[in-house]
Design an enzyme around this catalytic site. Structure first.
Site, PDB file in Angstrom:
ATOM      1  N   ARG A  83       4.755  28.829 -30.063  1.00  0.00           N
ATOM      2  CA  ARG A  83       5.306  27.818 -30.988  1.00  0.00           C
ATOM      3  C   ARG A  83       5.316  26.419 -30.337  1.00  0.00           C
ATOM      4  O   ARG A  83       4.486  25.579 -30.646  1.00  0.00           O
ATOM      5  CB  ARG A  83       6.719  28.242 -31.437  1.00  0.00           C
ATOM      6  CG  ARG A  83       7.215  27.499 -32.664  1.00  0.00           C
ATOM      7  CD  ARG A  83       7.765  26.126 -32.404  1.00  0.00           C
ATOM      8  NE  ARG A  83       8.896  26.130 -31.473  1.00  0.00           N
ATOM      9  CZ  ARG A  83       9.441  25.029 -30.982  1.00  0.00           C
ATOM     10  NH1 ARG A  83       8.959  23.840 -31.317  1.00  0.00           N
ATOM     11  NH2 ARG A  83      10.444  25.090 -30.127  1.00  0.00           N
ATOM     12  N   ASP A  84       6.215  26.188 -29.391  1.00  0.00           N
ATOM     13  CA  ASP A  84       6.341  24.837 -28.813  1.00  0.00           C
ATOM     14  C   ASP A  84       5.032  24.437 -28.133  1.00  0.00           C
ATOM     15  O   ASP A  84       4.616  23.279 -28.182  1.00  0.00           O
ATOM     16  CB  ASP A  84       7.495  24.824 -27.805  1.00  0.00           C
ATOM     17  CG  ASP A  84       8.005  23.421 -27.508  1.00  0.00           C
ATOM     18  OD1 ASP A  84       7.661  22.492 -28.258  1.00  0.00           O
ATOM     19  OD2 ASP A  84       8.742  23.255 -26.525  1.00  0.00           O
ATOM     20  N   HIS A  96      15.849  24.138 -21.622  1.00  0.00           N
ATOM     21  CA  HIS A  96      14.465  24.001 -22.098  1.00  0.00           C
ATOM     22  C   HIS A  96      13.880  22.736 -21.471  1.00  0.00           C
ATOM     23  O   HIS A  96      14.189  21.625 -21.890  1.00  0.00           O
ATOM     24  CB  HIS A  96      14.533  23.900 -23.629  1.00  0.00           C
ATOM     25  CG  HIS A  96      13.232  23.713 -24.325  1.00  0.00           C
ATOM     26  ND1 HIS A  96      12.678  24.673 -25.147  1.00  0.00           N
ATOM     27  CD2 HIS A  96      12.375  22.666 -24.368  1.00  0.00           C
ATOM     28  CE1 HIS A  96      11.542  24.223 -25.657  1.00  0.00           C
ATOM     29  NE2 HIS A  96      11.332  23.007 -25.202  1.00  0.00           N
ATOM     30  N   HIS A 103      10.664  20.332 -19.992  1.00  0.00           N
ATOM     31  CA  HIS A 103       9.241  19.978 -19.956  1.00  0.00           C
ATOM     32  C   HIS A 103       8.983  19.362 -18.586  1.00  0.00           C
ATOM     33  O   HIS A 103       9.831  18.654 -18.039  1.00  0.00           O
ATOM     34  CB  HIS A 103       8.913  18.990 -21.078  1.00  0.00           C
ATOM     35  CG  HIS A 103       8.869  19.641 -22.429  1.00  0.00           C
ATOM     36  ND1 HIS A 103       7.750  19.634 -23.215  1.00  0.00           N
ATOM     37  CD2 HIS A 103       9.793  20.356 -23.106  1.00  0.00           C
ATOM     38  CE1 HIS A 103       7.997  20.302 -24.342  1.00  0.00           C
ATOM     39  NE2 HIS A 103       9.241  20.752 -24.296  1.00  0.00           N
ATOM     40  N   CYS A 142       5.423  18.178 -27.209  1.00  0.00           N
ATOM     41  CA  CYS A 142       5.922  17.994 -28.577  1.00  0.00           C
ATOM     42  C   CYS A 142       5.215  16.804 -29.191  1.00  0.00           C
ATOM     43  O   CYS A 142       5.343  15.684 -28.705  1.00  0.00           O
ATOM     44  CB  CYS A 142       7.433  17.799 -28.601  1.00  0.00           C
ATOM     45  SG  CYS A 142       8.052  17.578 -30.277  1.00  0.00           S
ATOM     46  N   ASN A 165       5.212  22.026 -21.220  1.00  0.00           N
ATOM     47  CA  ASN A 165       6.476  22.727 -20.973  1.00  0.00           C
ATOM     48  C   ASN A 165       6.433  23.293 -19.560  1.00  0.00           C
ATOM     49  O   ASN A 165       5.361  23.497 -18.993  1.00  0.00           O
ATOM     50  CB  ASN A 165       6.601  23.922 -21.927  1.00  0.00           C
ATOM     51  CG  ASN A 165       6.812  23.516 -23.368  1.00  0.00           C
ATOM     52  OD1 ASN A 165       5.946  22.915 -23.972  1.00  0.00           O
ATOM     53  ND2 ASN A 165       7.960  23.844 -23.904  1.00  0.00           N
TER      54      ASN A 165
END
Ligand code: COA
Ligand code: ZN
Length: 318
Positions: free
Chosen positions: A26-27, A218, A220, A251, A260
């Site tokens: 997803r991300d 989370h 990056h 993103c 990430n």
């Protein structure tokens, strides 16, 4: 010397089990220029589950024109063979997305907002308050259906539009998410600006206000600080971290965000510190190879790259 003896403050107390939430499908993929074929995504997700990852964010049920990379969400969920014990989740922005997710037999969802107004407006064309109005009924419906809900807070350590962000801003949004009934909040450094000092200050401010056993971090790795930030999280007792296999993604709504934290690099570090993850690092590398074939660049994970180049083996291993 065992890792416990050498770094007692990180490994000495608290649970030795760390949960990794794999957000690559997803991300990661939402930020790739290349559209990855559905069949490749399905193979990737299945390989991640085979590697022992028990939480995989598989896709998004957002507006397909907003994130065309994930427009095949229904097909992905229809085609993956779901491994027992693995939690496959999907991002949902509103009730429309929720109903699509339900029709695809998704059992776990994530809602998302941010610490800063301008980011929310650019990302989902709403104010922060409106974002809560949109997902309050989504969370209520998920509760009725006994679906787990994760809440994301983006831009906690810095915003591409507003710059500096205070700890209070992210903490207040996380509190609102918990008050609405989410099980877990993922605290996001969306543009990869946090330093270990920022993470320390944030967690100190959050201590006693947020349940650390229900927080995920989370990061990056835009500025190379993601792993150092994880160590600070461990120090404070956080035991859930988000990462992407190979380090894919960033993103697209956050100018400057890239890469990430890579699952391989996180695993290598955690295992070296004596943490159990239940994940097989070599098999994650194999999963990354599947996705690498469809992308237009080298995967940024250092461990992935080292595994591909024999000369990177430490002396004594040759
Ligand atoms: N799935 C599919 N279609 C959707 C949808 C969803 N989740 N949500 C809305 N739509 C459709 C509506 O049905 C409507 O269609 P219509 O014109 O045929 O009636 C159209 O999209 C516009 O709906 P609206 O409610 O006005 O949405 P919007 O255009 O303001 O978009 C979001 C709001 C949140 C749906 C959209 O901005 C979005 O999905 N953003 C995702 C951003 C993202 O994924 N970021 C990743 C996190 S970093
Ligand atoms: Zn992210």
């Amino acid at each position: 010397m065992t890792p416990q003896q050498s770094i007692p403050q990180i490994t000495g107390s608290g649970p030795k089990r760390v949960t990794i939430v794999e957000v690559g499908p997803r991300d990661g993929l939402q930020n790739e220029r290349v559209r990855v074929p559905t069949a490749t995504k399905v193979k990737f997700i299945e390989a991640l589950a085979d590697a022992g990852l028990q939480r995989i964010e598989a896709t998004s049920f957002v507006l397909p024109t907003a994130v065309p990379q994930l427009a095949d969400a229904e097909a992905v969920f229809a085609q993956i063979k779901r491994k027992p014990g693995v939690r496959y989740s999907a991002l949902v922005p509103n009730l429309r997305g929720m109903h699509r997710a339900e029709a695809a037999d998704v059992k776990e969802i994530a809602v998302f907002t941010a610490a800063t107004e301008t980011f929310v407006r650019h990302n989902i064309r709403m104010t922060l308050d409106e974002s809560f109005q949109h997902f309050a009924p989504v969370i209520a419906e998920a509760k009725e259906r006994k679906m787990a809900v994760r809440g994301y807070v983006s831009t906690v350590f810095g915003c591409p539009y507003e710059g500096a962000v205070t700890p209070e801003q992210g903490i207040a949004v996380a509190e609102r998410l918990f008050a609405l009934g989410v099980q877990e909040v993922s605290v996001g450094d969306t543009i990869g600006v946090a330093t270990p000092g920022d993470v320390m200050r944030w967690l100190r401010a959050a201590e006693g206000r947020l349940p650390f056993d229900r927080l995920a971090l989370h990061f990056h790795d835009t500025r190379g600080t993601a792993l150092a930030n994880v160590l600070i999280g461990l120090e404070f007792g956080i035991r859930t971290f988000d990462s992407t296999a190979g380090g894919v993604g960033g993103c697209p709504f956050a100018p400057g965000a890239s890469g990430n934290l890579a699952t391989e690099d996180l695993l290598y570090t955690l295992h070296g510190l004596g943490y159990e993850t239940g994940v097989d690092l070599d098999k994650v590398v194999e999963a990354s190879k599947i996705i690498a074939q469809s992308l237009d660049h080298m995967l940024p994970s250092r461990v992935y790259q080292a595994s591909r180049v024999k000369s990177c083996l430490p002396v004594g291993h040759m």
